[in-house]
Scaffold this motif. Structure first.
Motif, PDB file in Angstrom:
ATOM      1  N   SER A 168      -9.100   6.496   9.683  1.00 55.80           N
ATOM      2  CA  SER A 168      -8.187   7.331   9.041  1.00 55.80           C
ATOM      3  C   SER A 168      -8.500   7.057   7.468  1.00 55.80           C
ATOM      4  CB  SER A 168      -7.007   6.843   9.175  1.00 55.80           C
ATOM      5  OG  SER A 168      -6.604   7.287  10.446  1.00 55.80           O
ATOM      6  N   ASP A 169      -7.955   7.952   6.738  1.00 57.51           N
ATOM      7  CA  ASP A 169      -8.100   8.003   5.119  1.00 57.51           C
ATOM      8  C   ASP A 169      -6.909   7.256   4.500  1.00 57.51           C
ATOM      9  OD1 ASP A 169     -10.413   9.948   4.514  1.00 57.51           O
ATOM     10  OD2 ASP A 169      -9.279  11.023   5.682  1.00 57.51           O
ATOM     11  N   ALA A 170      -5.923   7.309   5.220  1.00 56.22           N
ATOM     12  CA  ALA A 170      -4.662   6.602   4.775  1.00 56.22           C
ATOM     13  C   ALA A 170      -3.775   6.131   5.736  1.00 56.22           C
ATOM     14  CB  ALA A 170      -3.814   7.624   3.868  1.00 56.22           C
ATOM     15  N   VAL A 171      -3.081   5.069   5.395  1.00 53.37           N
ATOM     16  CA  VAL A 171      -2.020   4.392   6.580  1.00 53.37           C
ATOM     17  C   VAL A 171      -0.636   4.496   5.640  1.00 53.37           C
ATOM     18  CG1 VAL A 171      -1.055   2.368   7.329  1.00 53.37           C
ATOM     19  CG2 VAL A 171      -3.492   3.146   7.852  1.00 53.37           C
ATOM     20  N   PHE A 172       0.373   5.054   6.394  1.00 48.69           N
ATOM     21  CA  PHE A 172       1.569   4.944   5.966  1.00 48.69           C
ATOM     22  C   PHE A 172       2.538   4.337   6.803  1.00 48.69           C
ATOM     23  CE2 PHE A 172       5.988   6.592   5.145  1.00 48.69           C
ATOM     24  CZ  PHE A 172       6.105   6.445   3.591  1.00 48.69           C
ATOM     25  N   ALA A 173       3.343   3.141   6.584  1.00 52.69           N
ATOM     26  CA  ALA A 173       4.021   2.261   7.281  1.00 52.69           C
ATOM     27  C   ALA A 173       5.359   1.806   6.731  1.00 52.69           C
ATOM     28  CB  ALA A 173       3.419   1.066   7.663  1.00 52.69           C
ATOM     29  N   ALA A 174       6.327   2.682   7.370  1.00 53.15           N
ATOM     30  CA  ALA A 174       7.958   2.516   6.642  1.00 53.15           C
ATOM     31  C   ALA A 174       8.711   1.632   7.659  1.00 53.15           C
ATOM     32  CB  ALA A 174       8.417   3.953   6.397  1.00 53.15           C
ATOM     33  N   TYR A 175       9.138   0.542   7.029  1.00 55.52           N
ATOM     34  CA  TYR A 175      10.237  -0.412   7.764  1.00 55.52           C
ATOM     35  C   TYR A 175       9.373  -0.919   9.002  1.00 55.52           C
ATOM     36  CZ  TYR A 175      13.248   2.434   4.860  1.00 55.52           C
ATOM     37  OH  TYR A 175      13.783   2.942   3.803  1.00 55.52           O
ATOM     38  N   LEU A 176       8.192  -1.328   8.957  1.00 59.47           N
ATOM     39  CA  LEU A 176       7.232  -1.537  10.306  1.00 59.47           C
ATOM     40  C   LEU A 176       6.995  -3.129  10.213  1.00 59.47           C
ATOM     41  CD1 LEU A 176       5.763  -1.274  12.848  1.00 59.47           C
ATOM     42  CD2 LEU A 176       3.634  -0.655  11.271  1.00 59.47           C
ATOM     43  N   LEU A 177       6.307  -3.715   9.035  1.00 64.21           N
ATOM     44  CA  LEU A 177       5.759  -4.849   9.179  1.00 64.21           C
ATOM     45  C   LEU A 177       6.494  -5.948   9.420  1.00 64.21           C
ATOM     46  CD1 LEU A 177       3.096  -5.930   8.586  1.00 64.21           C
ATOM     47  CD2 LEU A 177       3.631  -6.499   6.107  1.00 64.21           C
ATOM     48  N   ARG A 178       8.000  -6.187   8.741  1.00 59.67           N
ATOM     49  CA  ARG A 178       8.680  -7.126   8.983  1.00 59.67           C
ATOM     50  C   ARG A 178       9.051  -7.238  10.937  1.00 59.67           C
ATOM     51  NH1 ARG A 178      13.712  -4.850   9.778  1.00 59.67           N
ATOM     52  NH2 ARG A 178      13.514  -2.664   8.614  1.00 59.67           N
ATOM     53  N   ASN A 179       8.805  -6.039  11.721  1.00 58.26           N
ATOM     54  CA  ASN A 179       9.189  -6.019  12.960  1.00 58.26           C
ATOM     55  C   ASN A 179       7.826  -6.448  13.741  1.00 58.26           C
ATOM     56  OD1 ASN A 179      11.673  -5.116  12.543  1.00 58.26           O
ATOM     57  ND2 ASN A 179      10.904  -2.948  12.506  1.00 58.26           N
ATOM     58  N   CYS A 180       6.872  -6.697  13.127  1.00 51.02           N
ATOM     59  CA  CYS A 180       5.431  -7.046  14.115  1.00 51.02           C
ATOM     60  C   CYS A 180       5.598  -8.556  14.164  1.00 51.02           C
ATOM     61  CB  CYS A 180       4.257  -6.728  13.171  1.00 51.02           C
ATOM     62  SG  CYS A 180       3.992  -4.947  12.793  1.00 51.02           S
ATOM     63  N   PRO A 181       5.233  -9.061  15.556  1.00 50.40           N
ATOM     64  CA  PRO A 181       5.284 -10.290  15.758  1.00 50.40           C
ATOM     65  C   PRO A 181       4.167 -11.160  14.776  1.00 50.40           C
ATOM     66  CG  PRO A 181       5.226  -9.135  17.512  1.00 50.40           C
ATOM     67  CD  PRO A 181       5.063  -8.213  16.687  1.00 50.40           C
TER      68      PRO A 181
END
Length: 238
Positions: free
Chosen positions: A113-126
């Motif tokens: 991919s050329d870009a990643v957008f992640a909204a309100y995700l990272l703090r939910n990752c183990p």
């Protein structure tokens, strides 16, 4: 309450999730502001964008509006949230995949991919570090990452505002809409426990991202929600 338990709660909340976020002043406008900061030219023509943790598609809609020529893939671990997203009207360049971020690969996605957008995700990752490294591994050399995320640990004022909004608005509305408050109490606590702005920038750097910056968002969310930007090195993620 991470991993499977969080996913189960999002499944239960899917039917009313759009209604609840619509009650948040500026929610969709702020997503568009962060998405715009990807800085993709030409309406995203020729670009692949990953929308990780897309939920019911609010972030996907922001990306599709700003980059109508891009190929956008929304990814979420909650089948209930994805069912809501898939039921909406999308152009032919938008698709959705049911998966955890940690399960994704370039092969499964049909290419980098050329870009990643992640909204309100990272703090939910183990494992936030592993998730960030995984995101970088899905990008082309020089690819861009934008995290749209709550971060209040560095500011006592922001922590107070967040707690007042949660206990005065978000948790009561969530309980009224769904008959449960588990997800919304988790939301409150998870934000308080998450990285401050400085630590998240360092975490992104440790994951091999370059040119890491944090930019504010306006309104009541100033100091609460931020846009975090970074790039994979031109030679690929380290």
């Amino acid at each position: 309450m991470k991993s499977g338990a969080v996913t189960d709660e999002f499944d239960r909340a899917a039917a009313t999730y759009d209604l609840l976020v619509a009650a948040n002043p500026g929610y969709h406008r702020h997503l568009r502001r962060s998405a715009r900061r990807l800085g993709l030219p030409g309406g995203g023509e020729g670009c692949r964008i990953l929308d990780l943790g897309c939920g019911t598609g609010a972030s996907t809609a922001a990306l599709a509006r700003l980059f109508p020529r891009a190929r956008i893939t929304g990814v979420d671990a909650s089948e209930g949230m994805l069912a809501r997203a898939r039921a909406k009207q999308w152009n032919k360049n938008v698709r959705f995949i049911h998966a955890r971020v940690e399960e994704l690969s370039v092969d499964r996605l049909g290419g980098p991919s050329d870009a990643v957008f992640a909204a309100y995700l990272l703090r939910n990752c183990p494992d936030a570090d592993a998730a960030l490294r995984g995101m970088g591994g899905l990008l082309r050399p020089g690819g861009r990452i934008v995290l749209h995320e709550y971060s209040v640990a560095d500011s006592p004022a922001a922590r107070l505002v967040w707690s007042l909004v949660c206990w005065g608005v978000i948790i009561p509305l969530g309980r009224l809409a769904t008959g449960r408050s588990d997800l919304y109490r988790y939301l409150w606590r998870s934000v308080l426990d998450f990285d401050g702005v400085a630590e998240l920038r360092r975490r992104m750097g440790r994951a091999g991202l370059e040119n890491v910056r944090a930019l504010p968002l306006p309104g009541w969310q100033r100091g609460v929600t931020h846009t975090f930007l970074g790039r994979v090195a031109a030679g690929g993620a380290s």
